[in-house]
Design a protein around this motif. Structure first.
Motif, PDB file in Angstrom:
ATOM      1  N   ARG A 429      -1.592 -62.901  14.538  1.00  0.00           N
ATOM      2  CA  ARG A 429      -0.246 -62.341  14.675  1.00  0.00           C
ATOM      3  C   ARG A 429       0.183 -62.349  16.148  1.00  0.00           C
ATOM      4  N   LEU A 430      -0.736 -62.013  17.039  1.00  0.00           N
ATOM      5  CA  LEU A 430      -0.433 -62.019  18.466  1.00  0.00           C
ATOM      6  C   LEU A 430       0.064 -63.384  18.913  1.00  0.00           C
ATOM      7  N   LEU A 431      -0.603 -64.433  18.456  1.00  0.00           N
ATOM      8  CA  LEU A 431      -0.307 -65.794  18.915  1.00  0.00           C
ATOM      9  C   LEU A 431       0.787 -66.478  18.109  1.00  0.00           C
ATOM     10  N   GLY A 432       1.336 -65.791  17.115  1.00  0.00           N
ATOM     11  CA  GLY A 432       2.396 -66.390  16.318  1.00  0.00           C
ATOM     12  C   GLY A 432       1.912 -67.452  15.363  1.00  0.00           C
ATOM     13  N   LEU A 433       0.613 -67.431  15.029  1.00  0.00           N
ATOM     14  CA  LEU A 433       0.068 -68.397  14.071  1.00  0.00           C
ATOM     15  C   LEU A 433       0.297 -67.949  12.637  1.00  0.00           C
ATOM     16  N   GLU A 434       0.676 -66.693  12.474  1.00  0.00           N
ATOM     17  CA  GLU A 434       1.144 -66.174  11.189  1.00  0.00           C
ATOM     18  C   GLU A 434       2.422 -65.395  11.452  1.00  0.00           C
ATOM     19  N   PRO A 435       3.343 -65.368  10.469  1.00  0.00           N
ATOM     20  CA  PRO A 435       4.648 -64.724  10.699  1.00  0.00           C
ATOM     21  C   PRO A 435       4.536 -63.208  10.842  1.00  0.00           C
ATOM     22  N   GLY A 436       5.574 -62.617  11.455  1.00  0.00           N
ATOM     23  CA  GLY A 436       5.648 -61.159  11.567  1.00  0.00           C
ATOM     24  C   GLY A 436       5.581 -60.636  12.975  1.00  0.00           C
ATOM     25  N   GLY A 437       5.140 -61.475  13.927  1.00  0.00           N
ATOM     26  CA  GLY A 437       5.090 -61.046  15.312  1.00  0.00           C
ATOM     27  C   GLY A 437       3.876 -60.200  15.627  1.00  0.00           C
ATOM     28  N   PRO A 438       3.607 -59.946  16.930  1.00  0.00           N
ATOM     29  CA  PRO A 438       2.440 -59.162  17.347  1.00  0.00           C
ATOM     30  C   PRO A 438       2.490 -57.729  16.825  1.00  0.00           C
ATOM     31  N   VAL A 439       1.324 -57.167  16.580  1.00  0.00           N
ATOM     32  CA  VAL A 439       1.225 -55.781  16.126  1.00  0.00           C
ATOM     33  C   VAL A 439       0.270 -55.040  17.047  1.00  0.00           C
ATOM     34  N   SER A 440       0.391 -53.729  17.079  1.00  0.00           N
ATOM     35  CA  SER A 440      -0.497 -52.912  17.899  1.00  0.00           C
ATOM     36  C   SER A 440      -1.909 -52.946  17.320  1.00  0.00           C
ATOM     37  N   TRP A 441      -2.878 -52.919  18.217  1.00  0.00           N
ATOM     38  CA  TRP A 441      -4.277 -52.915  17.795  1.00  0.00           C
ATOM     39  C   TRP A 441      -4.674 -51.511  17.362  1.00  0.00           C
ATOM     40  N   GLU A 442      -5.199 -51.438  16.163  1.00  0.00           N
ATOM     41  CA  GLU A 442      -5.721 -50.174  15.650  1.00  0.00           C
ATOM     42  C   GLU A 442      -7.236 -50.291  15.596  1.00  0.00           C
ATOM     43  N   PRO A 443      -7.916 -49.611  16.511  1.00  0.00           N
ATOM     44  CA  PRO A 443      -9.382 -49.768  16.618  1.00  0.00           C
ATOM     45  C   PRO A 443     -10.087 -49.508  15.296  1.00  0.00           C
ATOM     46  N   ASP A 444     -11.073 -50.350  14.982  1.00  0.00           N
ATOM     47  CA  ASP A 444     -11.935 -50.109  13.828  1.00  0.00           C
ATOM     48  C   ASP A 444     -13.366 -49.970  14.335  1.00  0.00           C
ATOM     49  N   ASP A 445     -14.295 -49.791  13.455  1.00  0.00           N
ATOM     50  CA  ASP A 445     -15.674 -49.579  13.886  1.00  0.00           C
ATOM     51  C   ASP A 445     -16.470 -50.878  13.938  1.00  0.00           C
ATOM     52  N   ARG A 446     -15.746 -51.997  13.889  1.00  0.00           N
ATOM     53  CA  ARG A 446     -16.428 -53.294  13.857  1.00  0.00           C
ATOM     54  C   ARG A 446     -16.271 -54.084  15.153  1.00  0.00           C
ATOM     55  N   MET A 447     -15.091 -53.989  15.784  1.00  0.00           N
ATOM     56  CA  MET A 447     -14.794 -54.849  16.924  1.00  0.00           C
ATOM     57  C   MET A 447     -14.127 -54.036  18.026  1.00  0.00           C
ATOM     58  N   GLN A 448     -14.554 -54.264  19.272  1.00  0.00           N
ATOM     59  CA  GLN A 448     -13.937 -53.594  20.411  1.00  0.00           C
ATOM     60  C   GLN A 448     -12.983 -54.551  21.116  1.00  0.00           C
ATOM     61  N   LEU A 449     -11.856 -54.014  21.591  1.00  0.00           N
ATOM     62  CA  LEU A 449     -10.856 -54.827  22.275  1.00  0.00           C
ATOM     63  C   LEU A 449     -10.339 -54.056  23.482  1.00  0.00           C
ATOM     64  N   HIS A 450     -10.358 -54.715  24.636  1.00  0.00           N
ATOM     65  CA  HIS A 450      -9.902 -54.075  25.873  1.00  0.00           C
ATOM     66  C   HIS A 450      -9.045 -55.055  26.661  1.00  0.00           C
ATOM     67  N   VAL A 451      -8.195 -54.505  27.506  1.00  0.00           N
ATOM     68  CA  VAL A 451      -7.428 -55.309  28.463  1.00  0.00           C
ATOM     69  C   VAL A 451      -7.928 -54.957  29.852  1.00  0.00           C
ATOM     70  N   ALA A 452      -8.358 -55.968  30.621  1.00  0.00           N
ATOM     71  CA  ALA A 452      -8.834 -55.738  31.985  1.00  0.00           C
ATOM     72  C   ALA A 452      -7.656 -55.772  32.948  1.00  0.00           C
ATOM     73  N   GLY A 453      -7.764 -55.001  34.023  1.00  0.00           N
ATOM     74  CA  GLY A 453      -6.691 -54.979  35.010  1.00  0.00           C
ATOM     75  C   GLY A 453      -6.746 -56.122  35.985  1.00  0.00           C
ATOM     76  N   SER A 454      -7.858 -56.832  36.021  1.00  0.00           N
ATOM     77  CA  SER A 454      -8.031 -57.950  36.945  1.00  0.00           C
ATOM     78  C   SER A 454      -9.229 -58.762  36.476  1.00  0.00           C
ATOM     79  N   PRO A 455      -9.367 -59.986  36.964  1.00  0.00           N
ATOM     80  CA  PRO A 455     -10.570 -60.755  36.591  1.00  0.00           C
ATOM     81  C   PRO A 455     -11.835 -60.120  37.157  1.00  0.00           C
ATOM     82  N   GLU A 456     -11.725 -59.457  38.349  1.00  0.00           N
ATOM     83  CA  GLU A 456     -12.886 -58.771  38.900  1.00  0.00           C
ATOM     84  C   GLU A 456     -13.348 -57.665  37.955  1.00  0.00           C
ATOM     85  N   GLU A 457     -12.385 -56.914  37.419  1.00  0.00           N
ATOM     86  CA  GLU A 457     -12.716 -55.828  36.503  1.00  0.00           C
ATOM     87  C   GLU A 457     -13.349 -56.368  35.227  1.00  0.00           C
TER      88      GLU A 457
END
Length: 628
Positions: A429-457
């Protein structure tokens, strides 16, 4: 094979010069370009030395096959001698590797390699080289599979003295690996007489070798079955087991009623396509069914060879590339398993393909034709290069044109990304490979997702996961930075991926390790790969615990959508003729591949400020957040 004649004829043609003209003409006809000076020089100097030895040994009627091509392989043996064994009366073959070297020594403490003045890098000991050629012929030529003792091998260094190459014999010698020099020419003649009779011509034996069917031998398949069974115990679930059974049933029907069937298995990343491939391969080998595994990825094929053939080198030869079957006869195999089939090309021809083989024949037709049951395993969202055309529709159409039934199995459950279907949906959905547009990430107990503030971080976070949690981790990026030439051994890797004050090298492109970095094919699996930034071509098909993904300026958030910018891509596969629509699709597919490599978690960073803010909003629910 470039030329075949009796040893007597080869000697005569060598003297009048016609042999080398004939070899050159045949070489140009087969390869589309002239042989290099070193190859031509070896013909002019080495072949007469061999022909002279054969005739002096009284073996003028032995058949000599020059530049003998190994089946399903681009390698060529310098010569294969065909004749009759003087004791058994059965066909007898001697594979000969000819060298002009005057001296050579073992490389450091490894006698399998040797150092020759003419080469900057170590090369394979010719004893080992010819031994491997013999083993390969036995494993893939039907005329030899049941008669392995008919093949022997020698390396003939006709310019060398015993003193100059004595160290090469530190390696184990056997019937398939012997070495003779110009100084030991008499012993070479005696050896040839023990393998080839002077009372019978060798033409019939040569005919039998050439007529041998190109299939993996039963012994090799049994060895592979044992290796796969002992190394991995795969448990196939639900539709994985369905796919496995459909393939085996198709093989059974094809053998019973002498017809063809095509099987297509499609699924996203981590749905177990390669597990199915190996499981099917192991079971087919246990049943003695001739089968090969093939991919279009050098990294993937080399890793499969390493995994399945780590303990038994011969098993590695069962893993091929899609372009290995250009000249193979129809239905040579019972099964060909085409893993990562979304990497199929329009044709198998490349810049090294000879003119005679540039037929324009679709690669998909070659793969369907070569086996009674071709099996294709693919993910249509992983097509990342122009010219890749492995889709369900293309395969179905090709099968329909040939009047062949096509069975489709769709895999749903996946085992990558922690088995998190929610994460995979978020990515597409984020990449537009399926219709509907990006959606907010709702954490589950299977996969972790983070955004880094820099490549160093990002790098510091991943390094912590490696050290503290013993996880594997890699960083990859879109192809948005130039790629410098490979450095010389000992030189530092060029830091091409530059973001502000932070800079790191790309993964290596070559087949050897340099300055502590692993070769290209092993970047994703060798722990030393963490120091370099991977690209889609080295990451595709692999997985690691933690994945760090740098989204470059070729994909940015503008207004209410992601926009691709082809001018920011440095990928040389995008030509002027590549349409904007194709570039857009391939860039999005590239990031889909990169974002779905992690098994435990993914850390993402965008070089574009607006895109970075959007990612933080989607992942953390706010435009700024701290990762560490």
């Amino acid at each position: 094979m470039l030329f075949r004649a009796s040893a007597r004829t080869v000697a005569v043609m060598g003297l009048d010069g016609s042999l080398f003209l004939h070899l050159t003409e045949q070489f140009v006809h087969m390869h589309g370009y002239r042989p290099g000076p070193s190859e031509a020089r070896s013909w002019e100097r080495s072949i007469p030395a061999l022909a002279s030895a054969l005739n002096d040994a009284g073996l003028g009627d032995v058949e000599v096959m020059l530049e003998y091509a190994l089946p399903l392989n681009s390698k060529r043996a310098d010569a294969v001698l065909a004749g009759v064994h003087p004791v058994s009366g059965e066909p007898s073959y001697v594979v000969v590797e000819l060298k002009q070297w005057s001296q050579a020594s073992p490389h450091e403490d490894d006698p399998v390699l040797c150092q020759v003045d003419a080469y900057a890098q170590p090369v394979l000991n010719p004893i080992e080289q010819v031994r491997r050629y013999c083993e390969y012929l036995v494993n893939f030529n039907g005329a030899l599979a049941e008669h392995p003792k008919r093949v022997s091998g020698v390396a003939y260094l006709h310019n060398a003295t015993e003193f100059g190459v004595s160290g090469l014999r530190e390696i184990e010698l056997d019937d398939r690996g012997q070495l003779f020099t110009g100084e030991s020419r008499g012993a070479f003649l005696s050896h040839l007489r023990t393998k080839l009779s002077n009372k019978h011509p060798g033409a019939r034996a040569a005919d039998e070798l050439q007529a041998g069917r190109t299939v993996p031998s039963k012994q090799l398949m049994a060895l592979a079955a044992q290796e796969v069974r002992e190394r991995e115990q795969f448990v196939l679930l639900d539709e994985q087991q369905v796919a496995y059974r459909i393939v085996l049933n198709a093989v059974r029907r094809a053998k019973r009623s002498d017809h063809k069937e095509v099987v297509v298995v499609t699924g996203g990343p981590g749905t177990g396509k390669s597990v199915i491939a190996l499981s099917v391969l192991g079971e087919l080998y246990r049943q003695g069914v001739p089968a090969l595994h093939a991919t279009g990825s050098q990294s993937f094929t080399k890793t499969m060879r390493k995994v399945a053939g780590a303990r038994k080198r011969e098993v590695q030869d069962l893993f091929k590339y899609f372009n290995s079957f250009m000249t193979t006869e129809k239905n040579t195999l019972d099964v060909v398993i085409c893993d990562e089939a979304h990497r199929m090309r329009e044709t198998s021809a490349n810049r090294y393909t000879s003119a005679v083989h540039r037929t324009g024949r679709p690669q998909i037709d070659e793969l369907i034709d070569v086996a009674r049951v071709p099996v294709f395993l693919l993910d249509e969202h992983q097509v990342v290069r122009p010219g890749e055309m492995g889709t369900v529709a293309e395969i179905k159409a090709a099968a329909e044109r040939k009047g062949i039934d096509c069975h489709l199995v769709r895999l749903e459950s996946q085992f990558r990304c922690g088995g998190s279907d929610a994460y995979l949906r978020w990515v597409v959905r984020l990449l537009g490979l399926e219709p509907g547009g990006p959606v907010s990430w709702e954490p589950d107990d299977r996969m972790q997702l983070h955004v880094a503030g820099s490549p160093e971080e990002m790098e510091a976070f991943l390094a912590g996961r490696r050290v503290n949690d013993q996880f594997s981790a890699r960083m990859s990026a879109g192809y948005c930075w130039p790629w410098s030439p490979e450095p010389k051994p000992g030189d530092p890797l060029p830091a091409d991926v530059v973001i502000g004050d932070w800079a790191r090298p790309w993964n290596l492109r070559g087949e050897r390790a340099i300055s502590g970095a692993p070769p290209s094919a092993l970047w994703a699996t060798d722990p030393a790969g963490f120091g370099q930034i991977g690209c889609v071509y080295t990451a595709q098909g692999f997985e690691y615990d933690w994945s760090g993904v740098i989204i470059g300026p070729d994909l940015v958030w503008r207004a209410d959508r992601w926009v691709t910018d082809r001018t920011k891509s440095k990928d040389p596969v995008f030509k002027k003729a590549t349409s904007d629509a194709d570039v857009d699709r391939l860039i999005r597919n590239t990031y889909k591949v990169l974002l779905t490599r992690g098994m435990v978690g993914t850390v993402v960073y965008s070089t574009d400020p607006a895109s970075q803010e959007k990612l933080r909003e989607l992942v953390h629910g706010q435009p700024s957040a701290v990762l560490l």
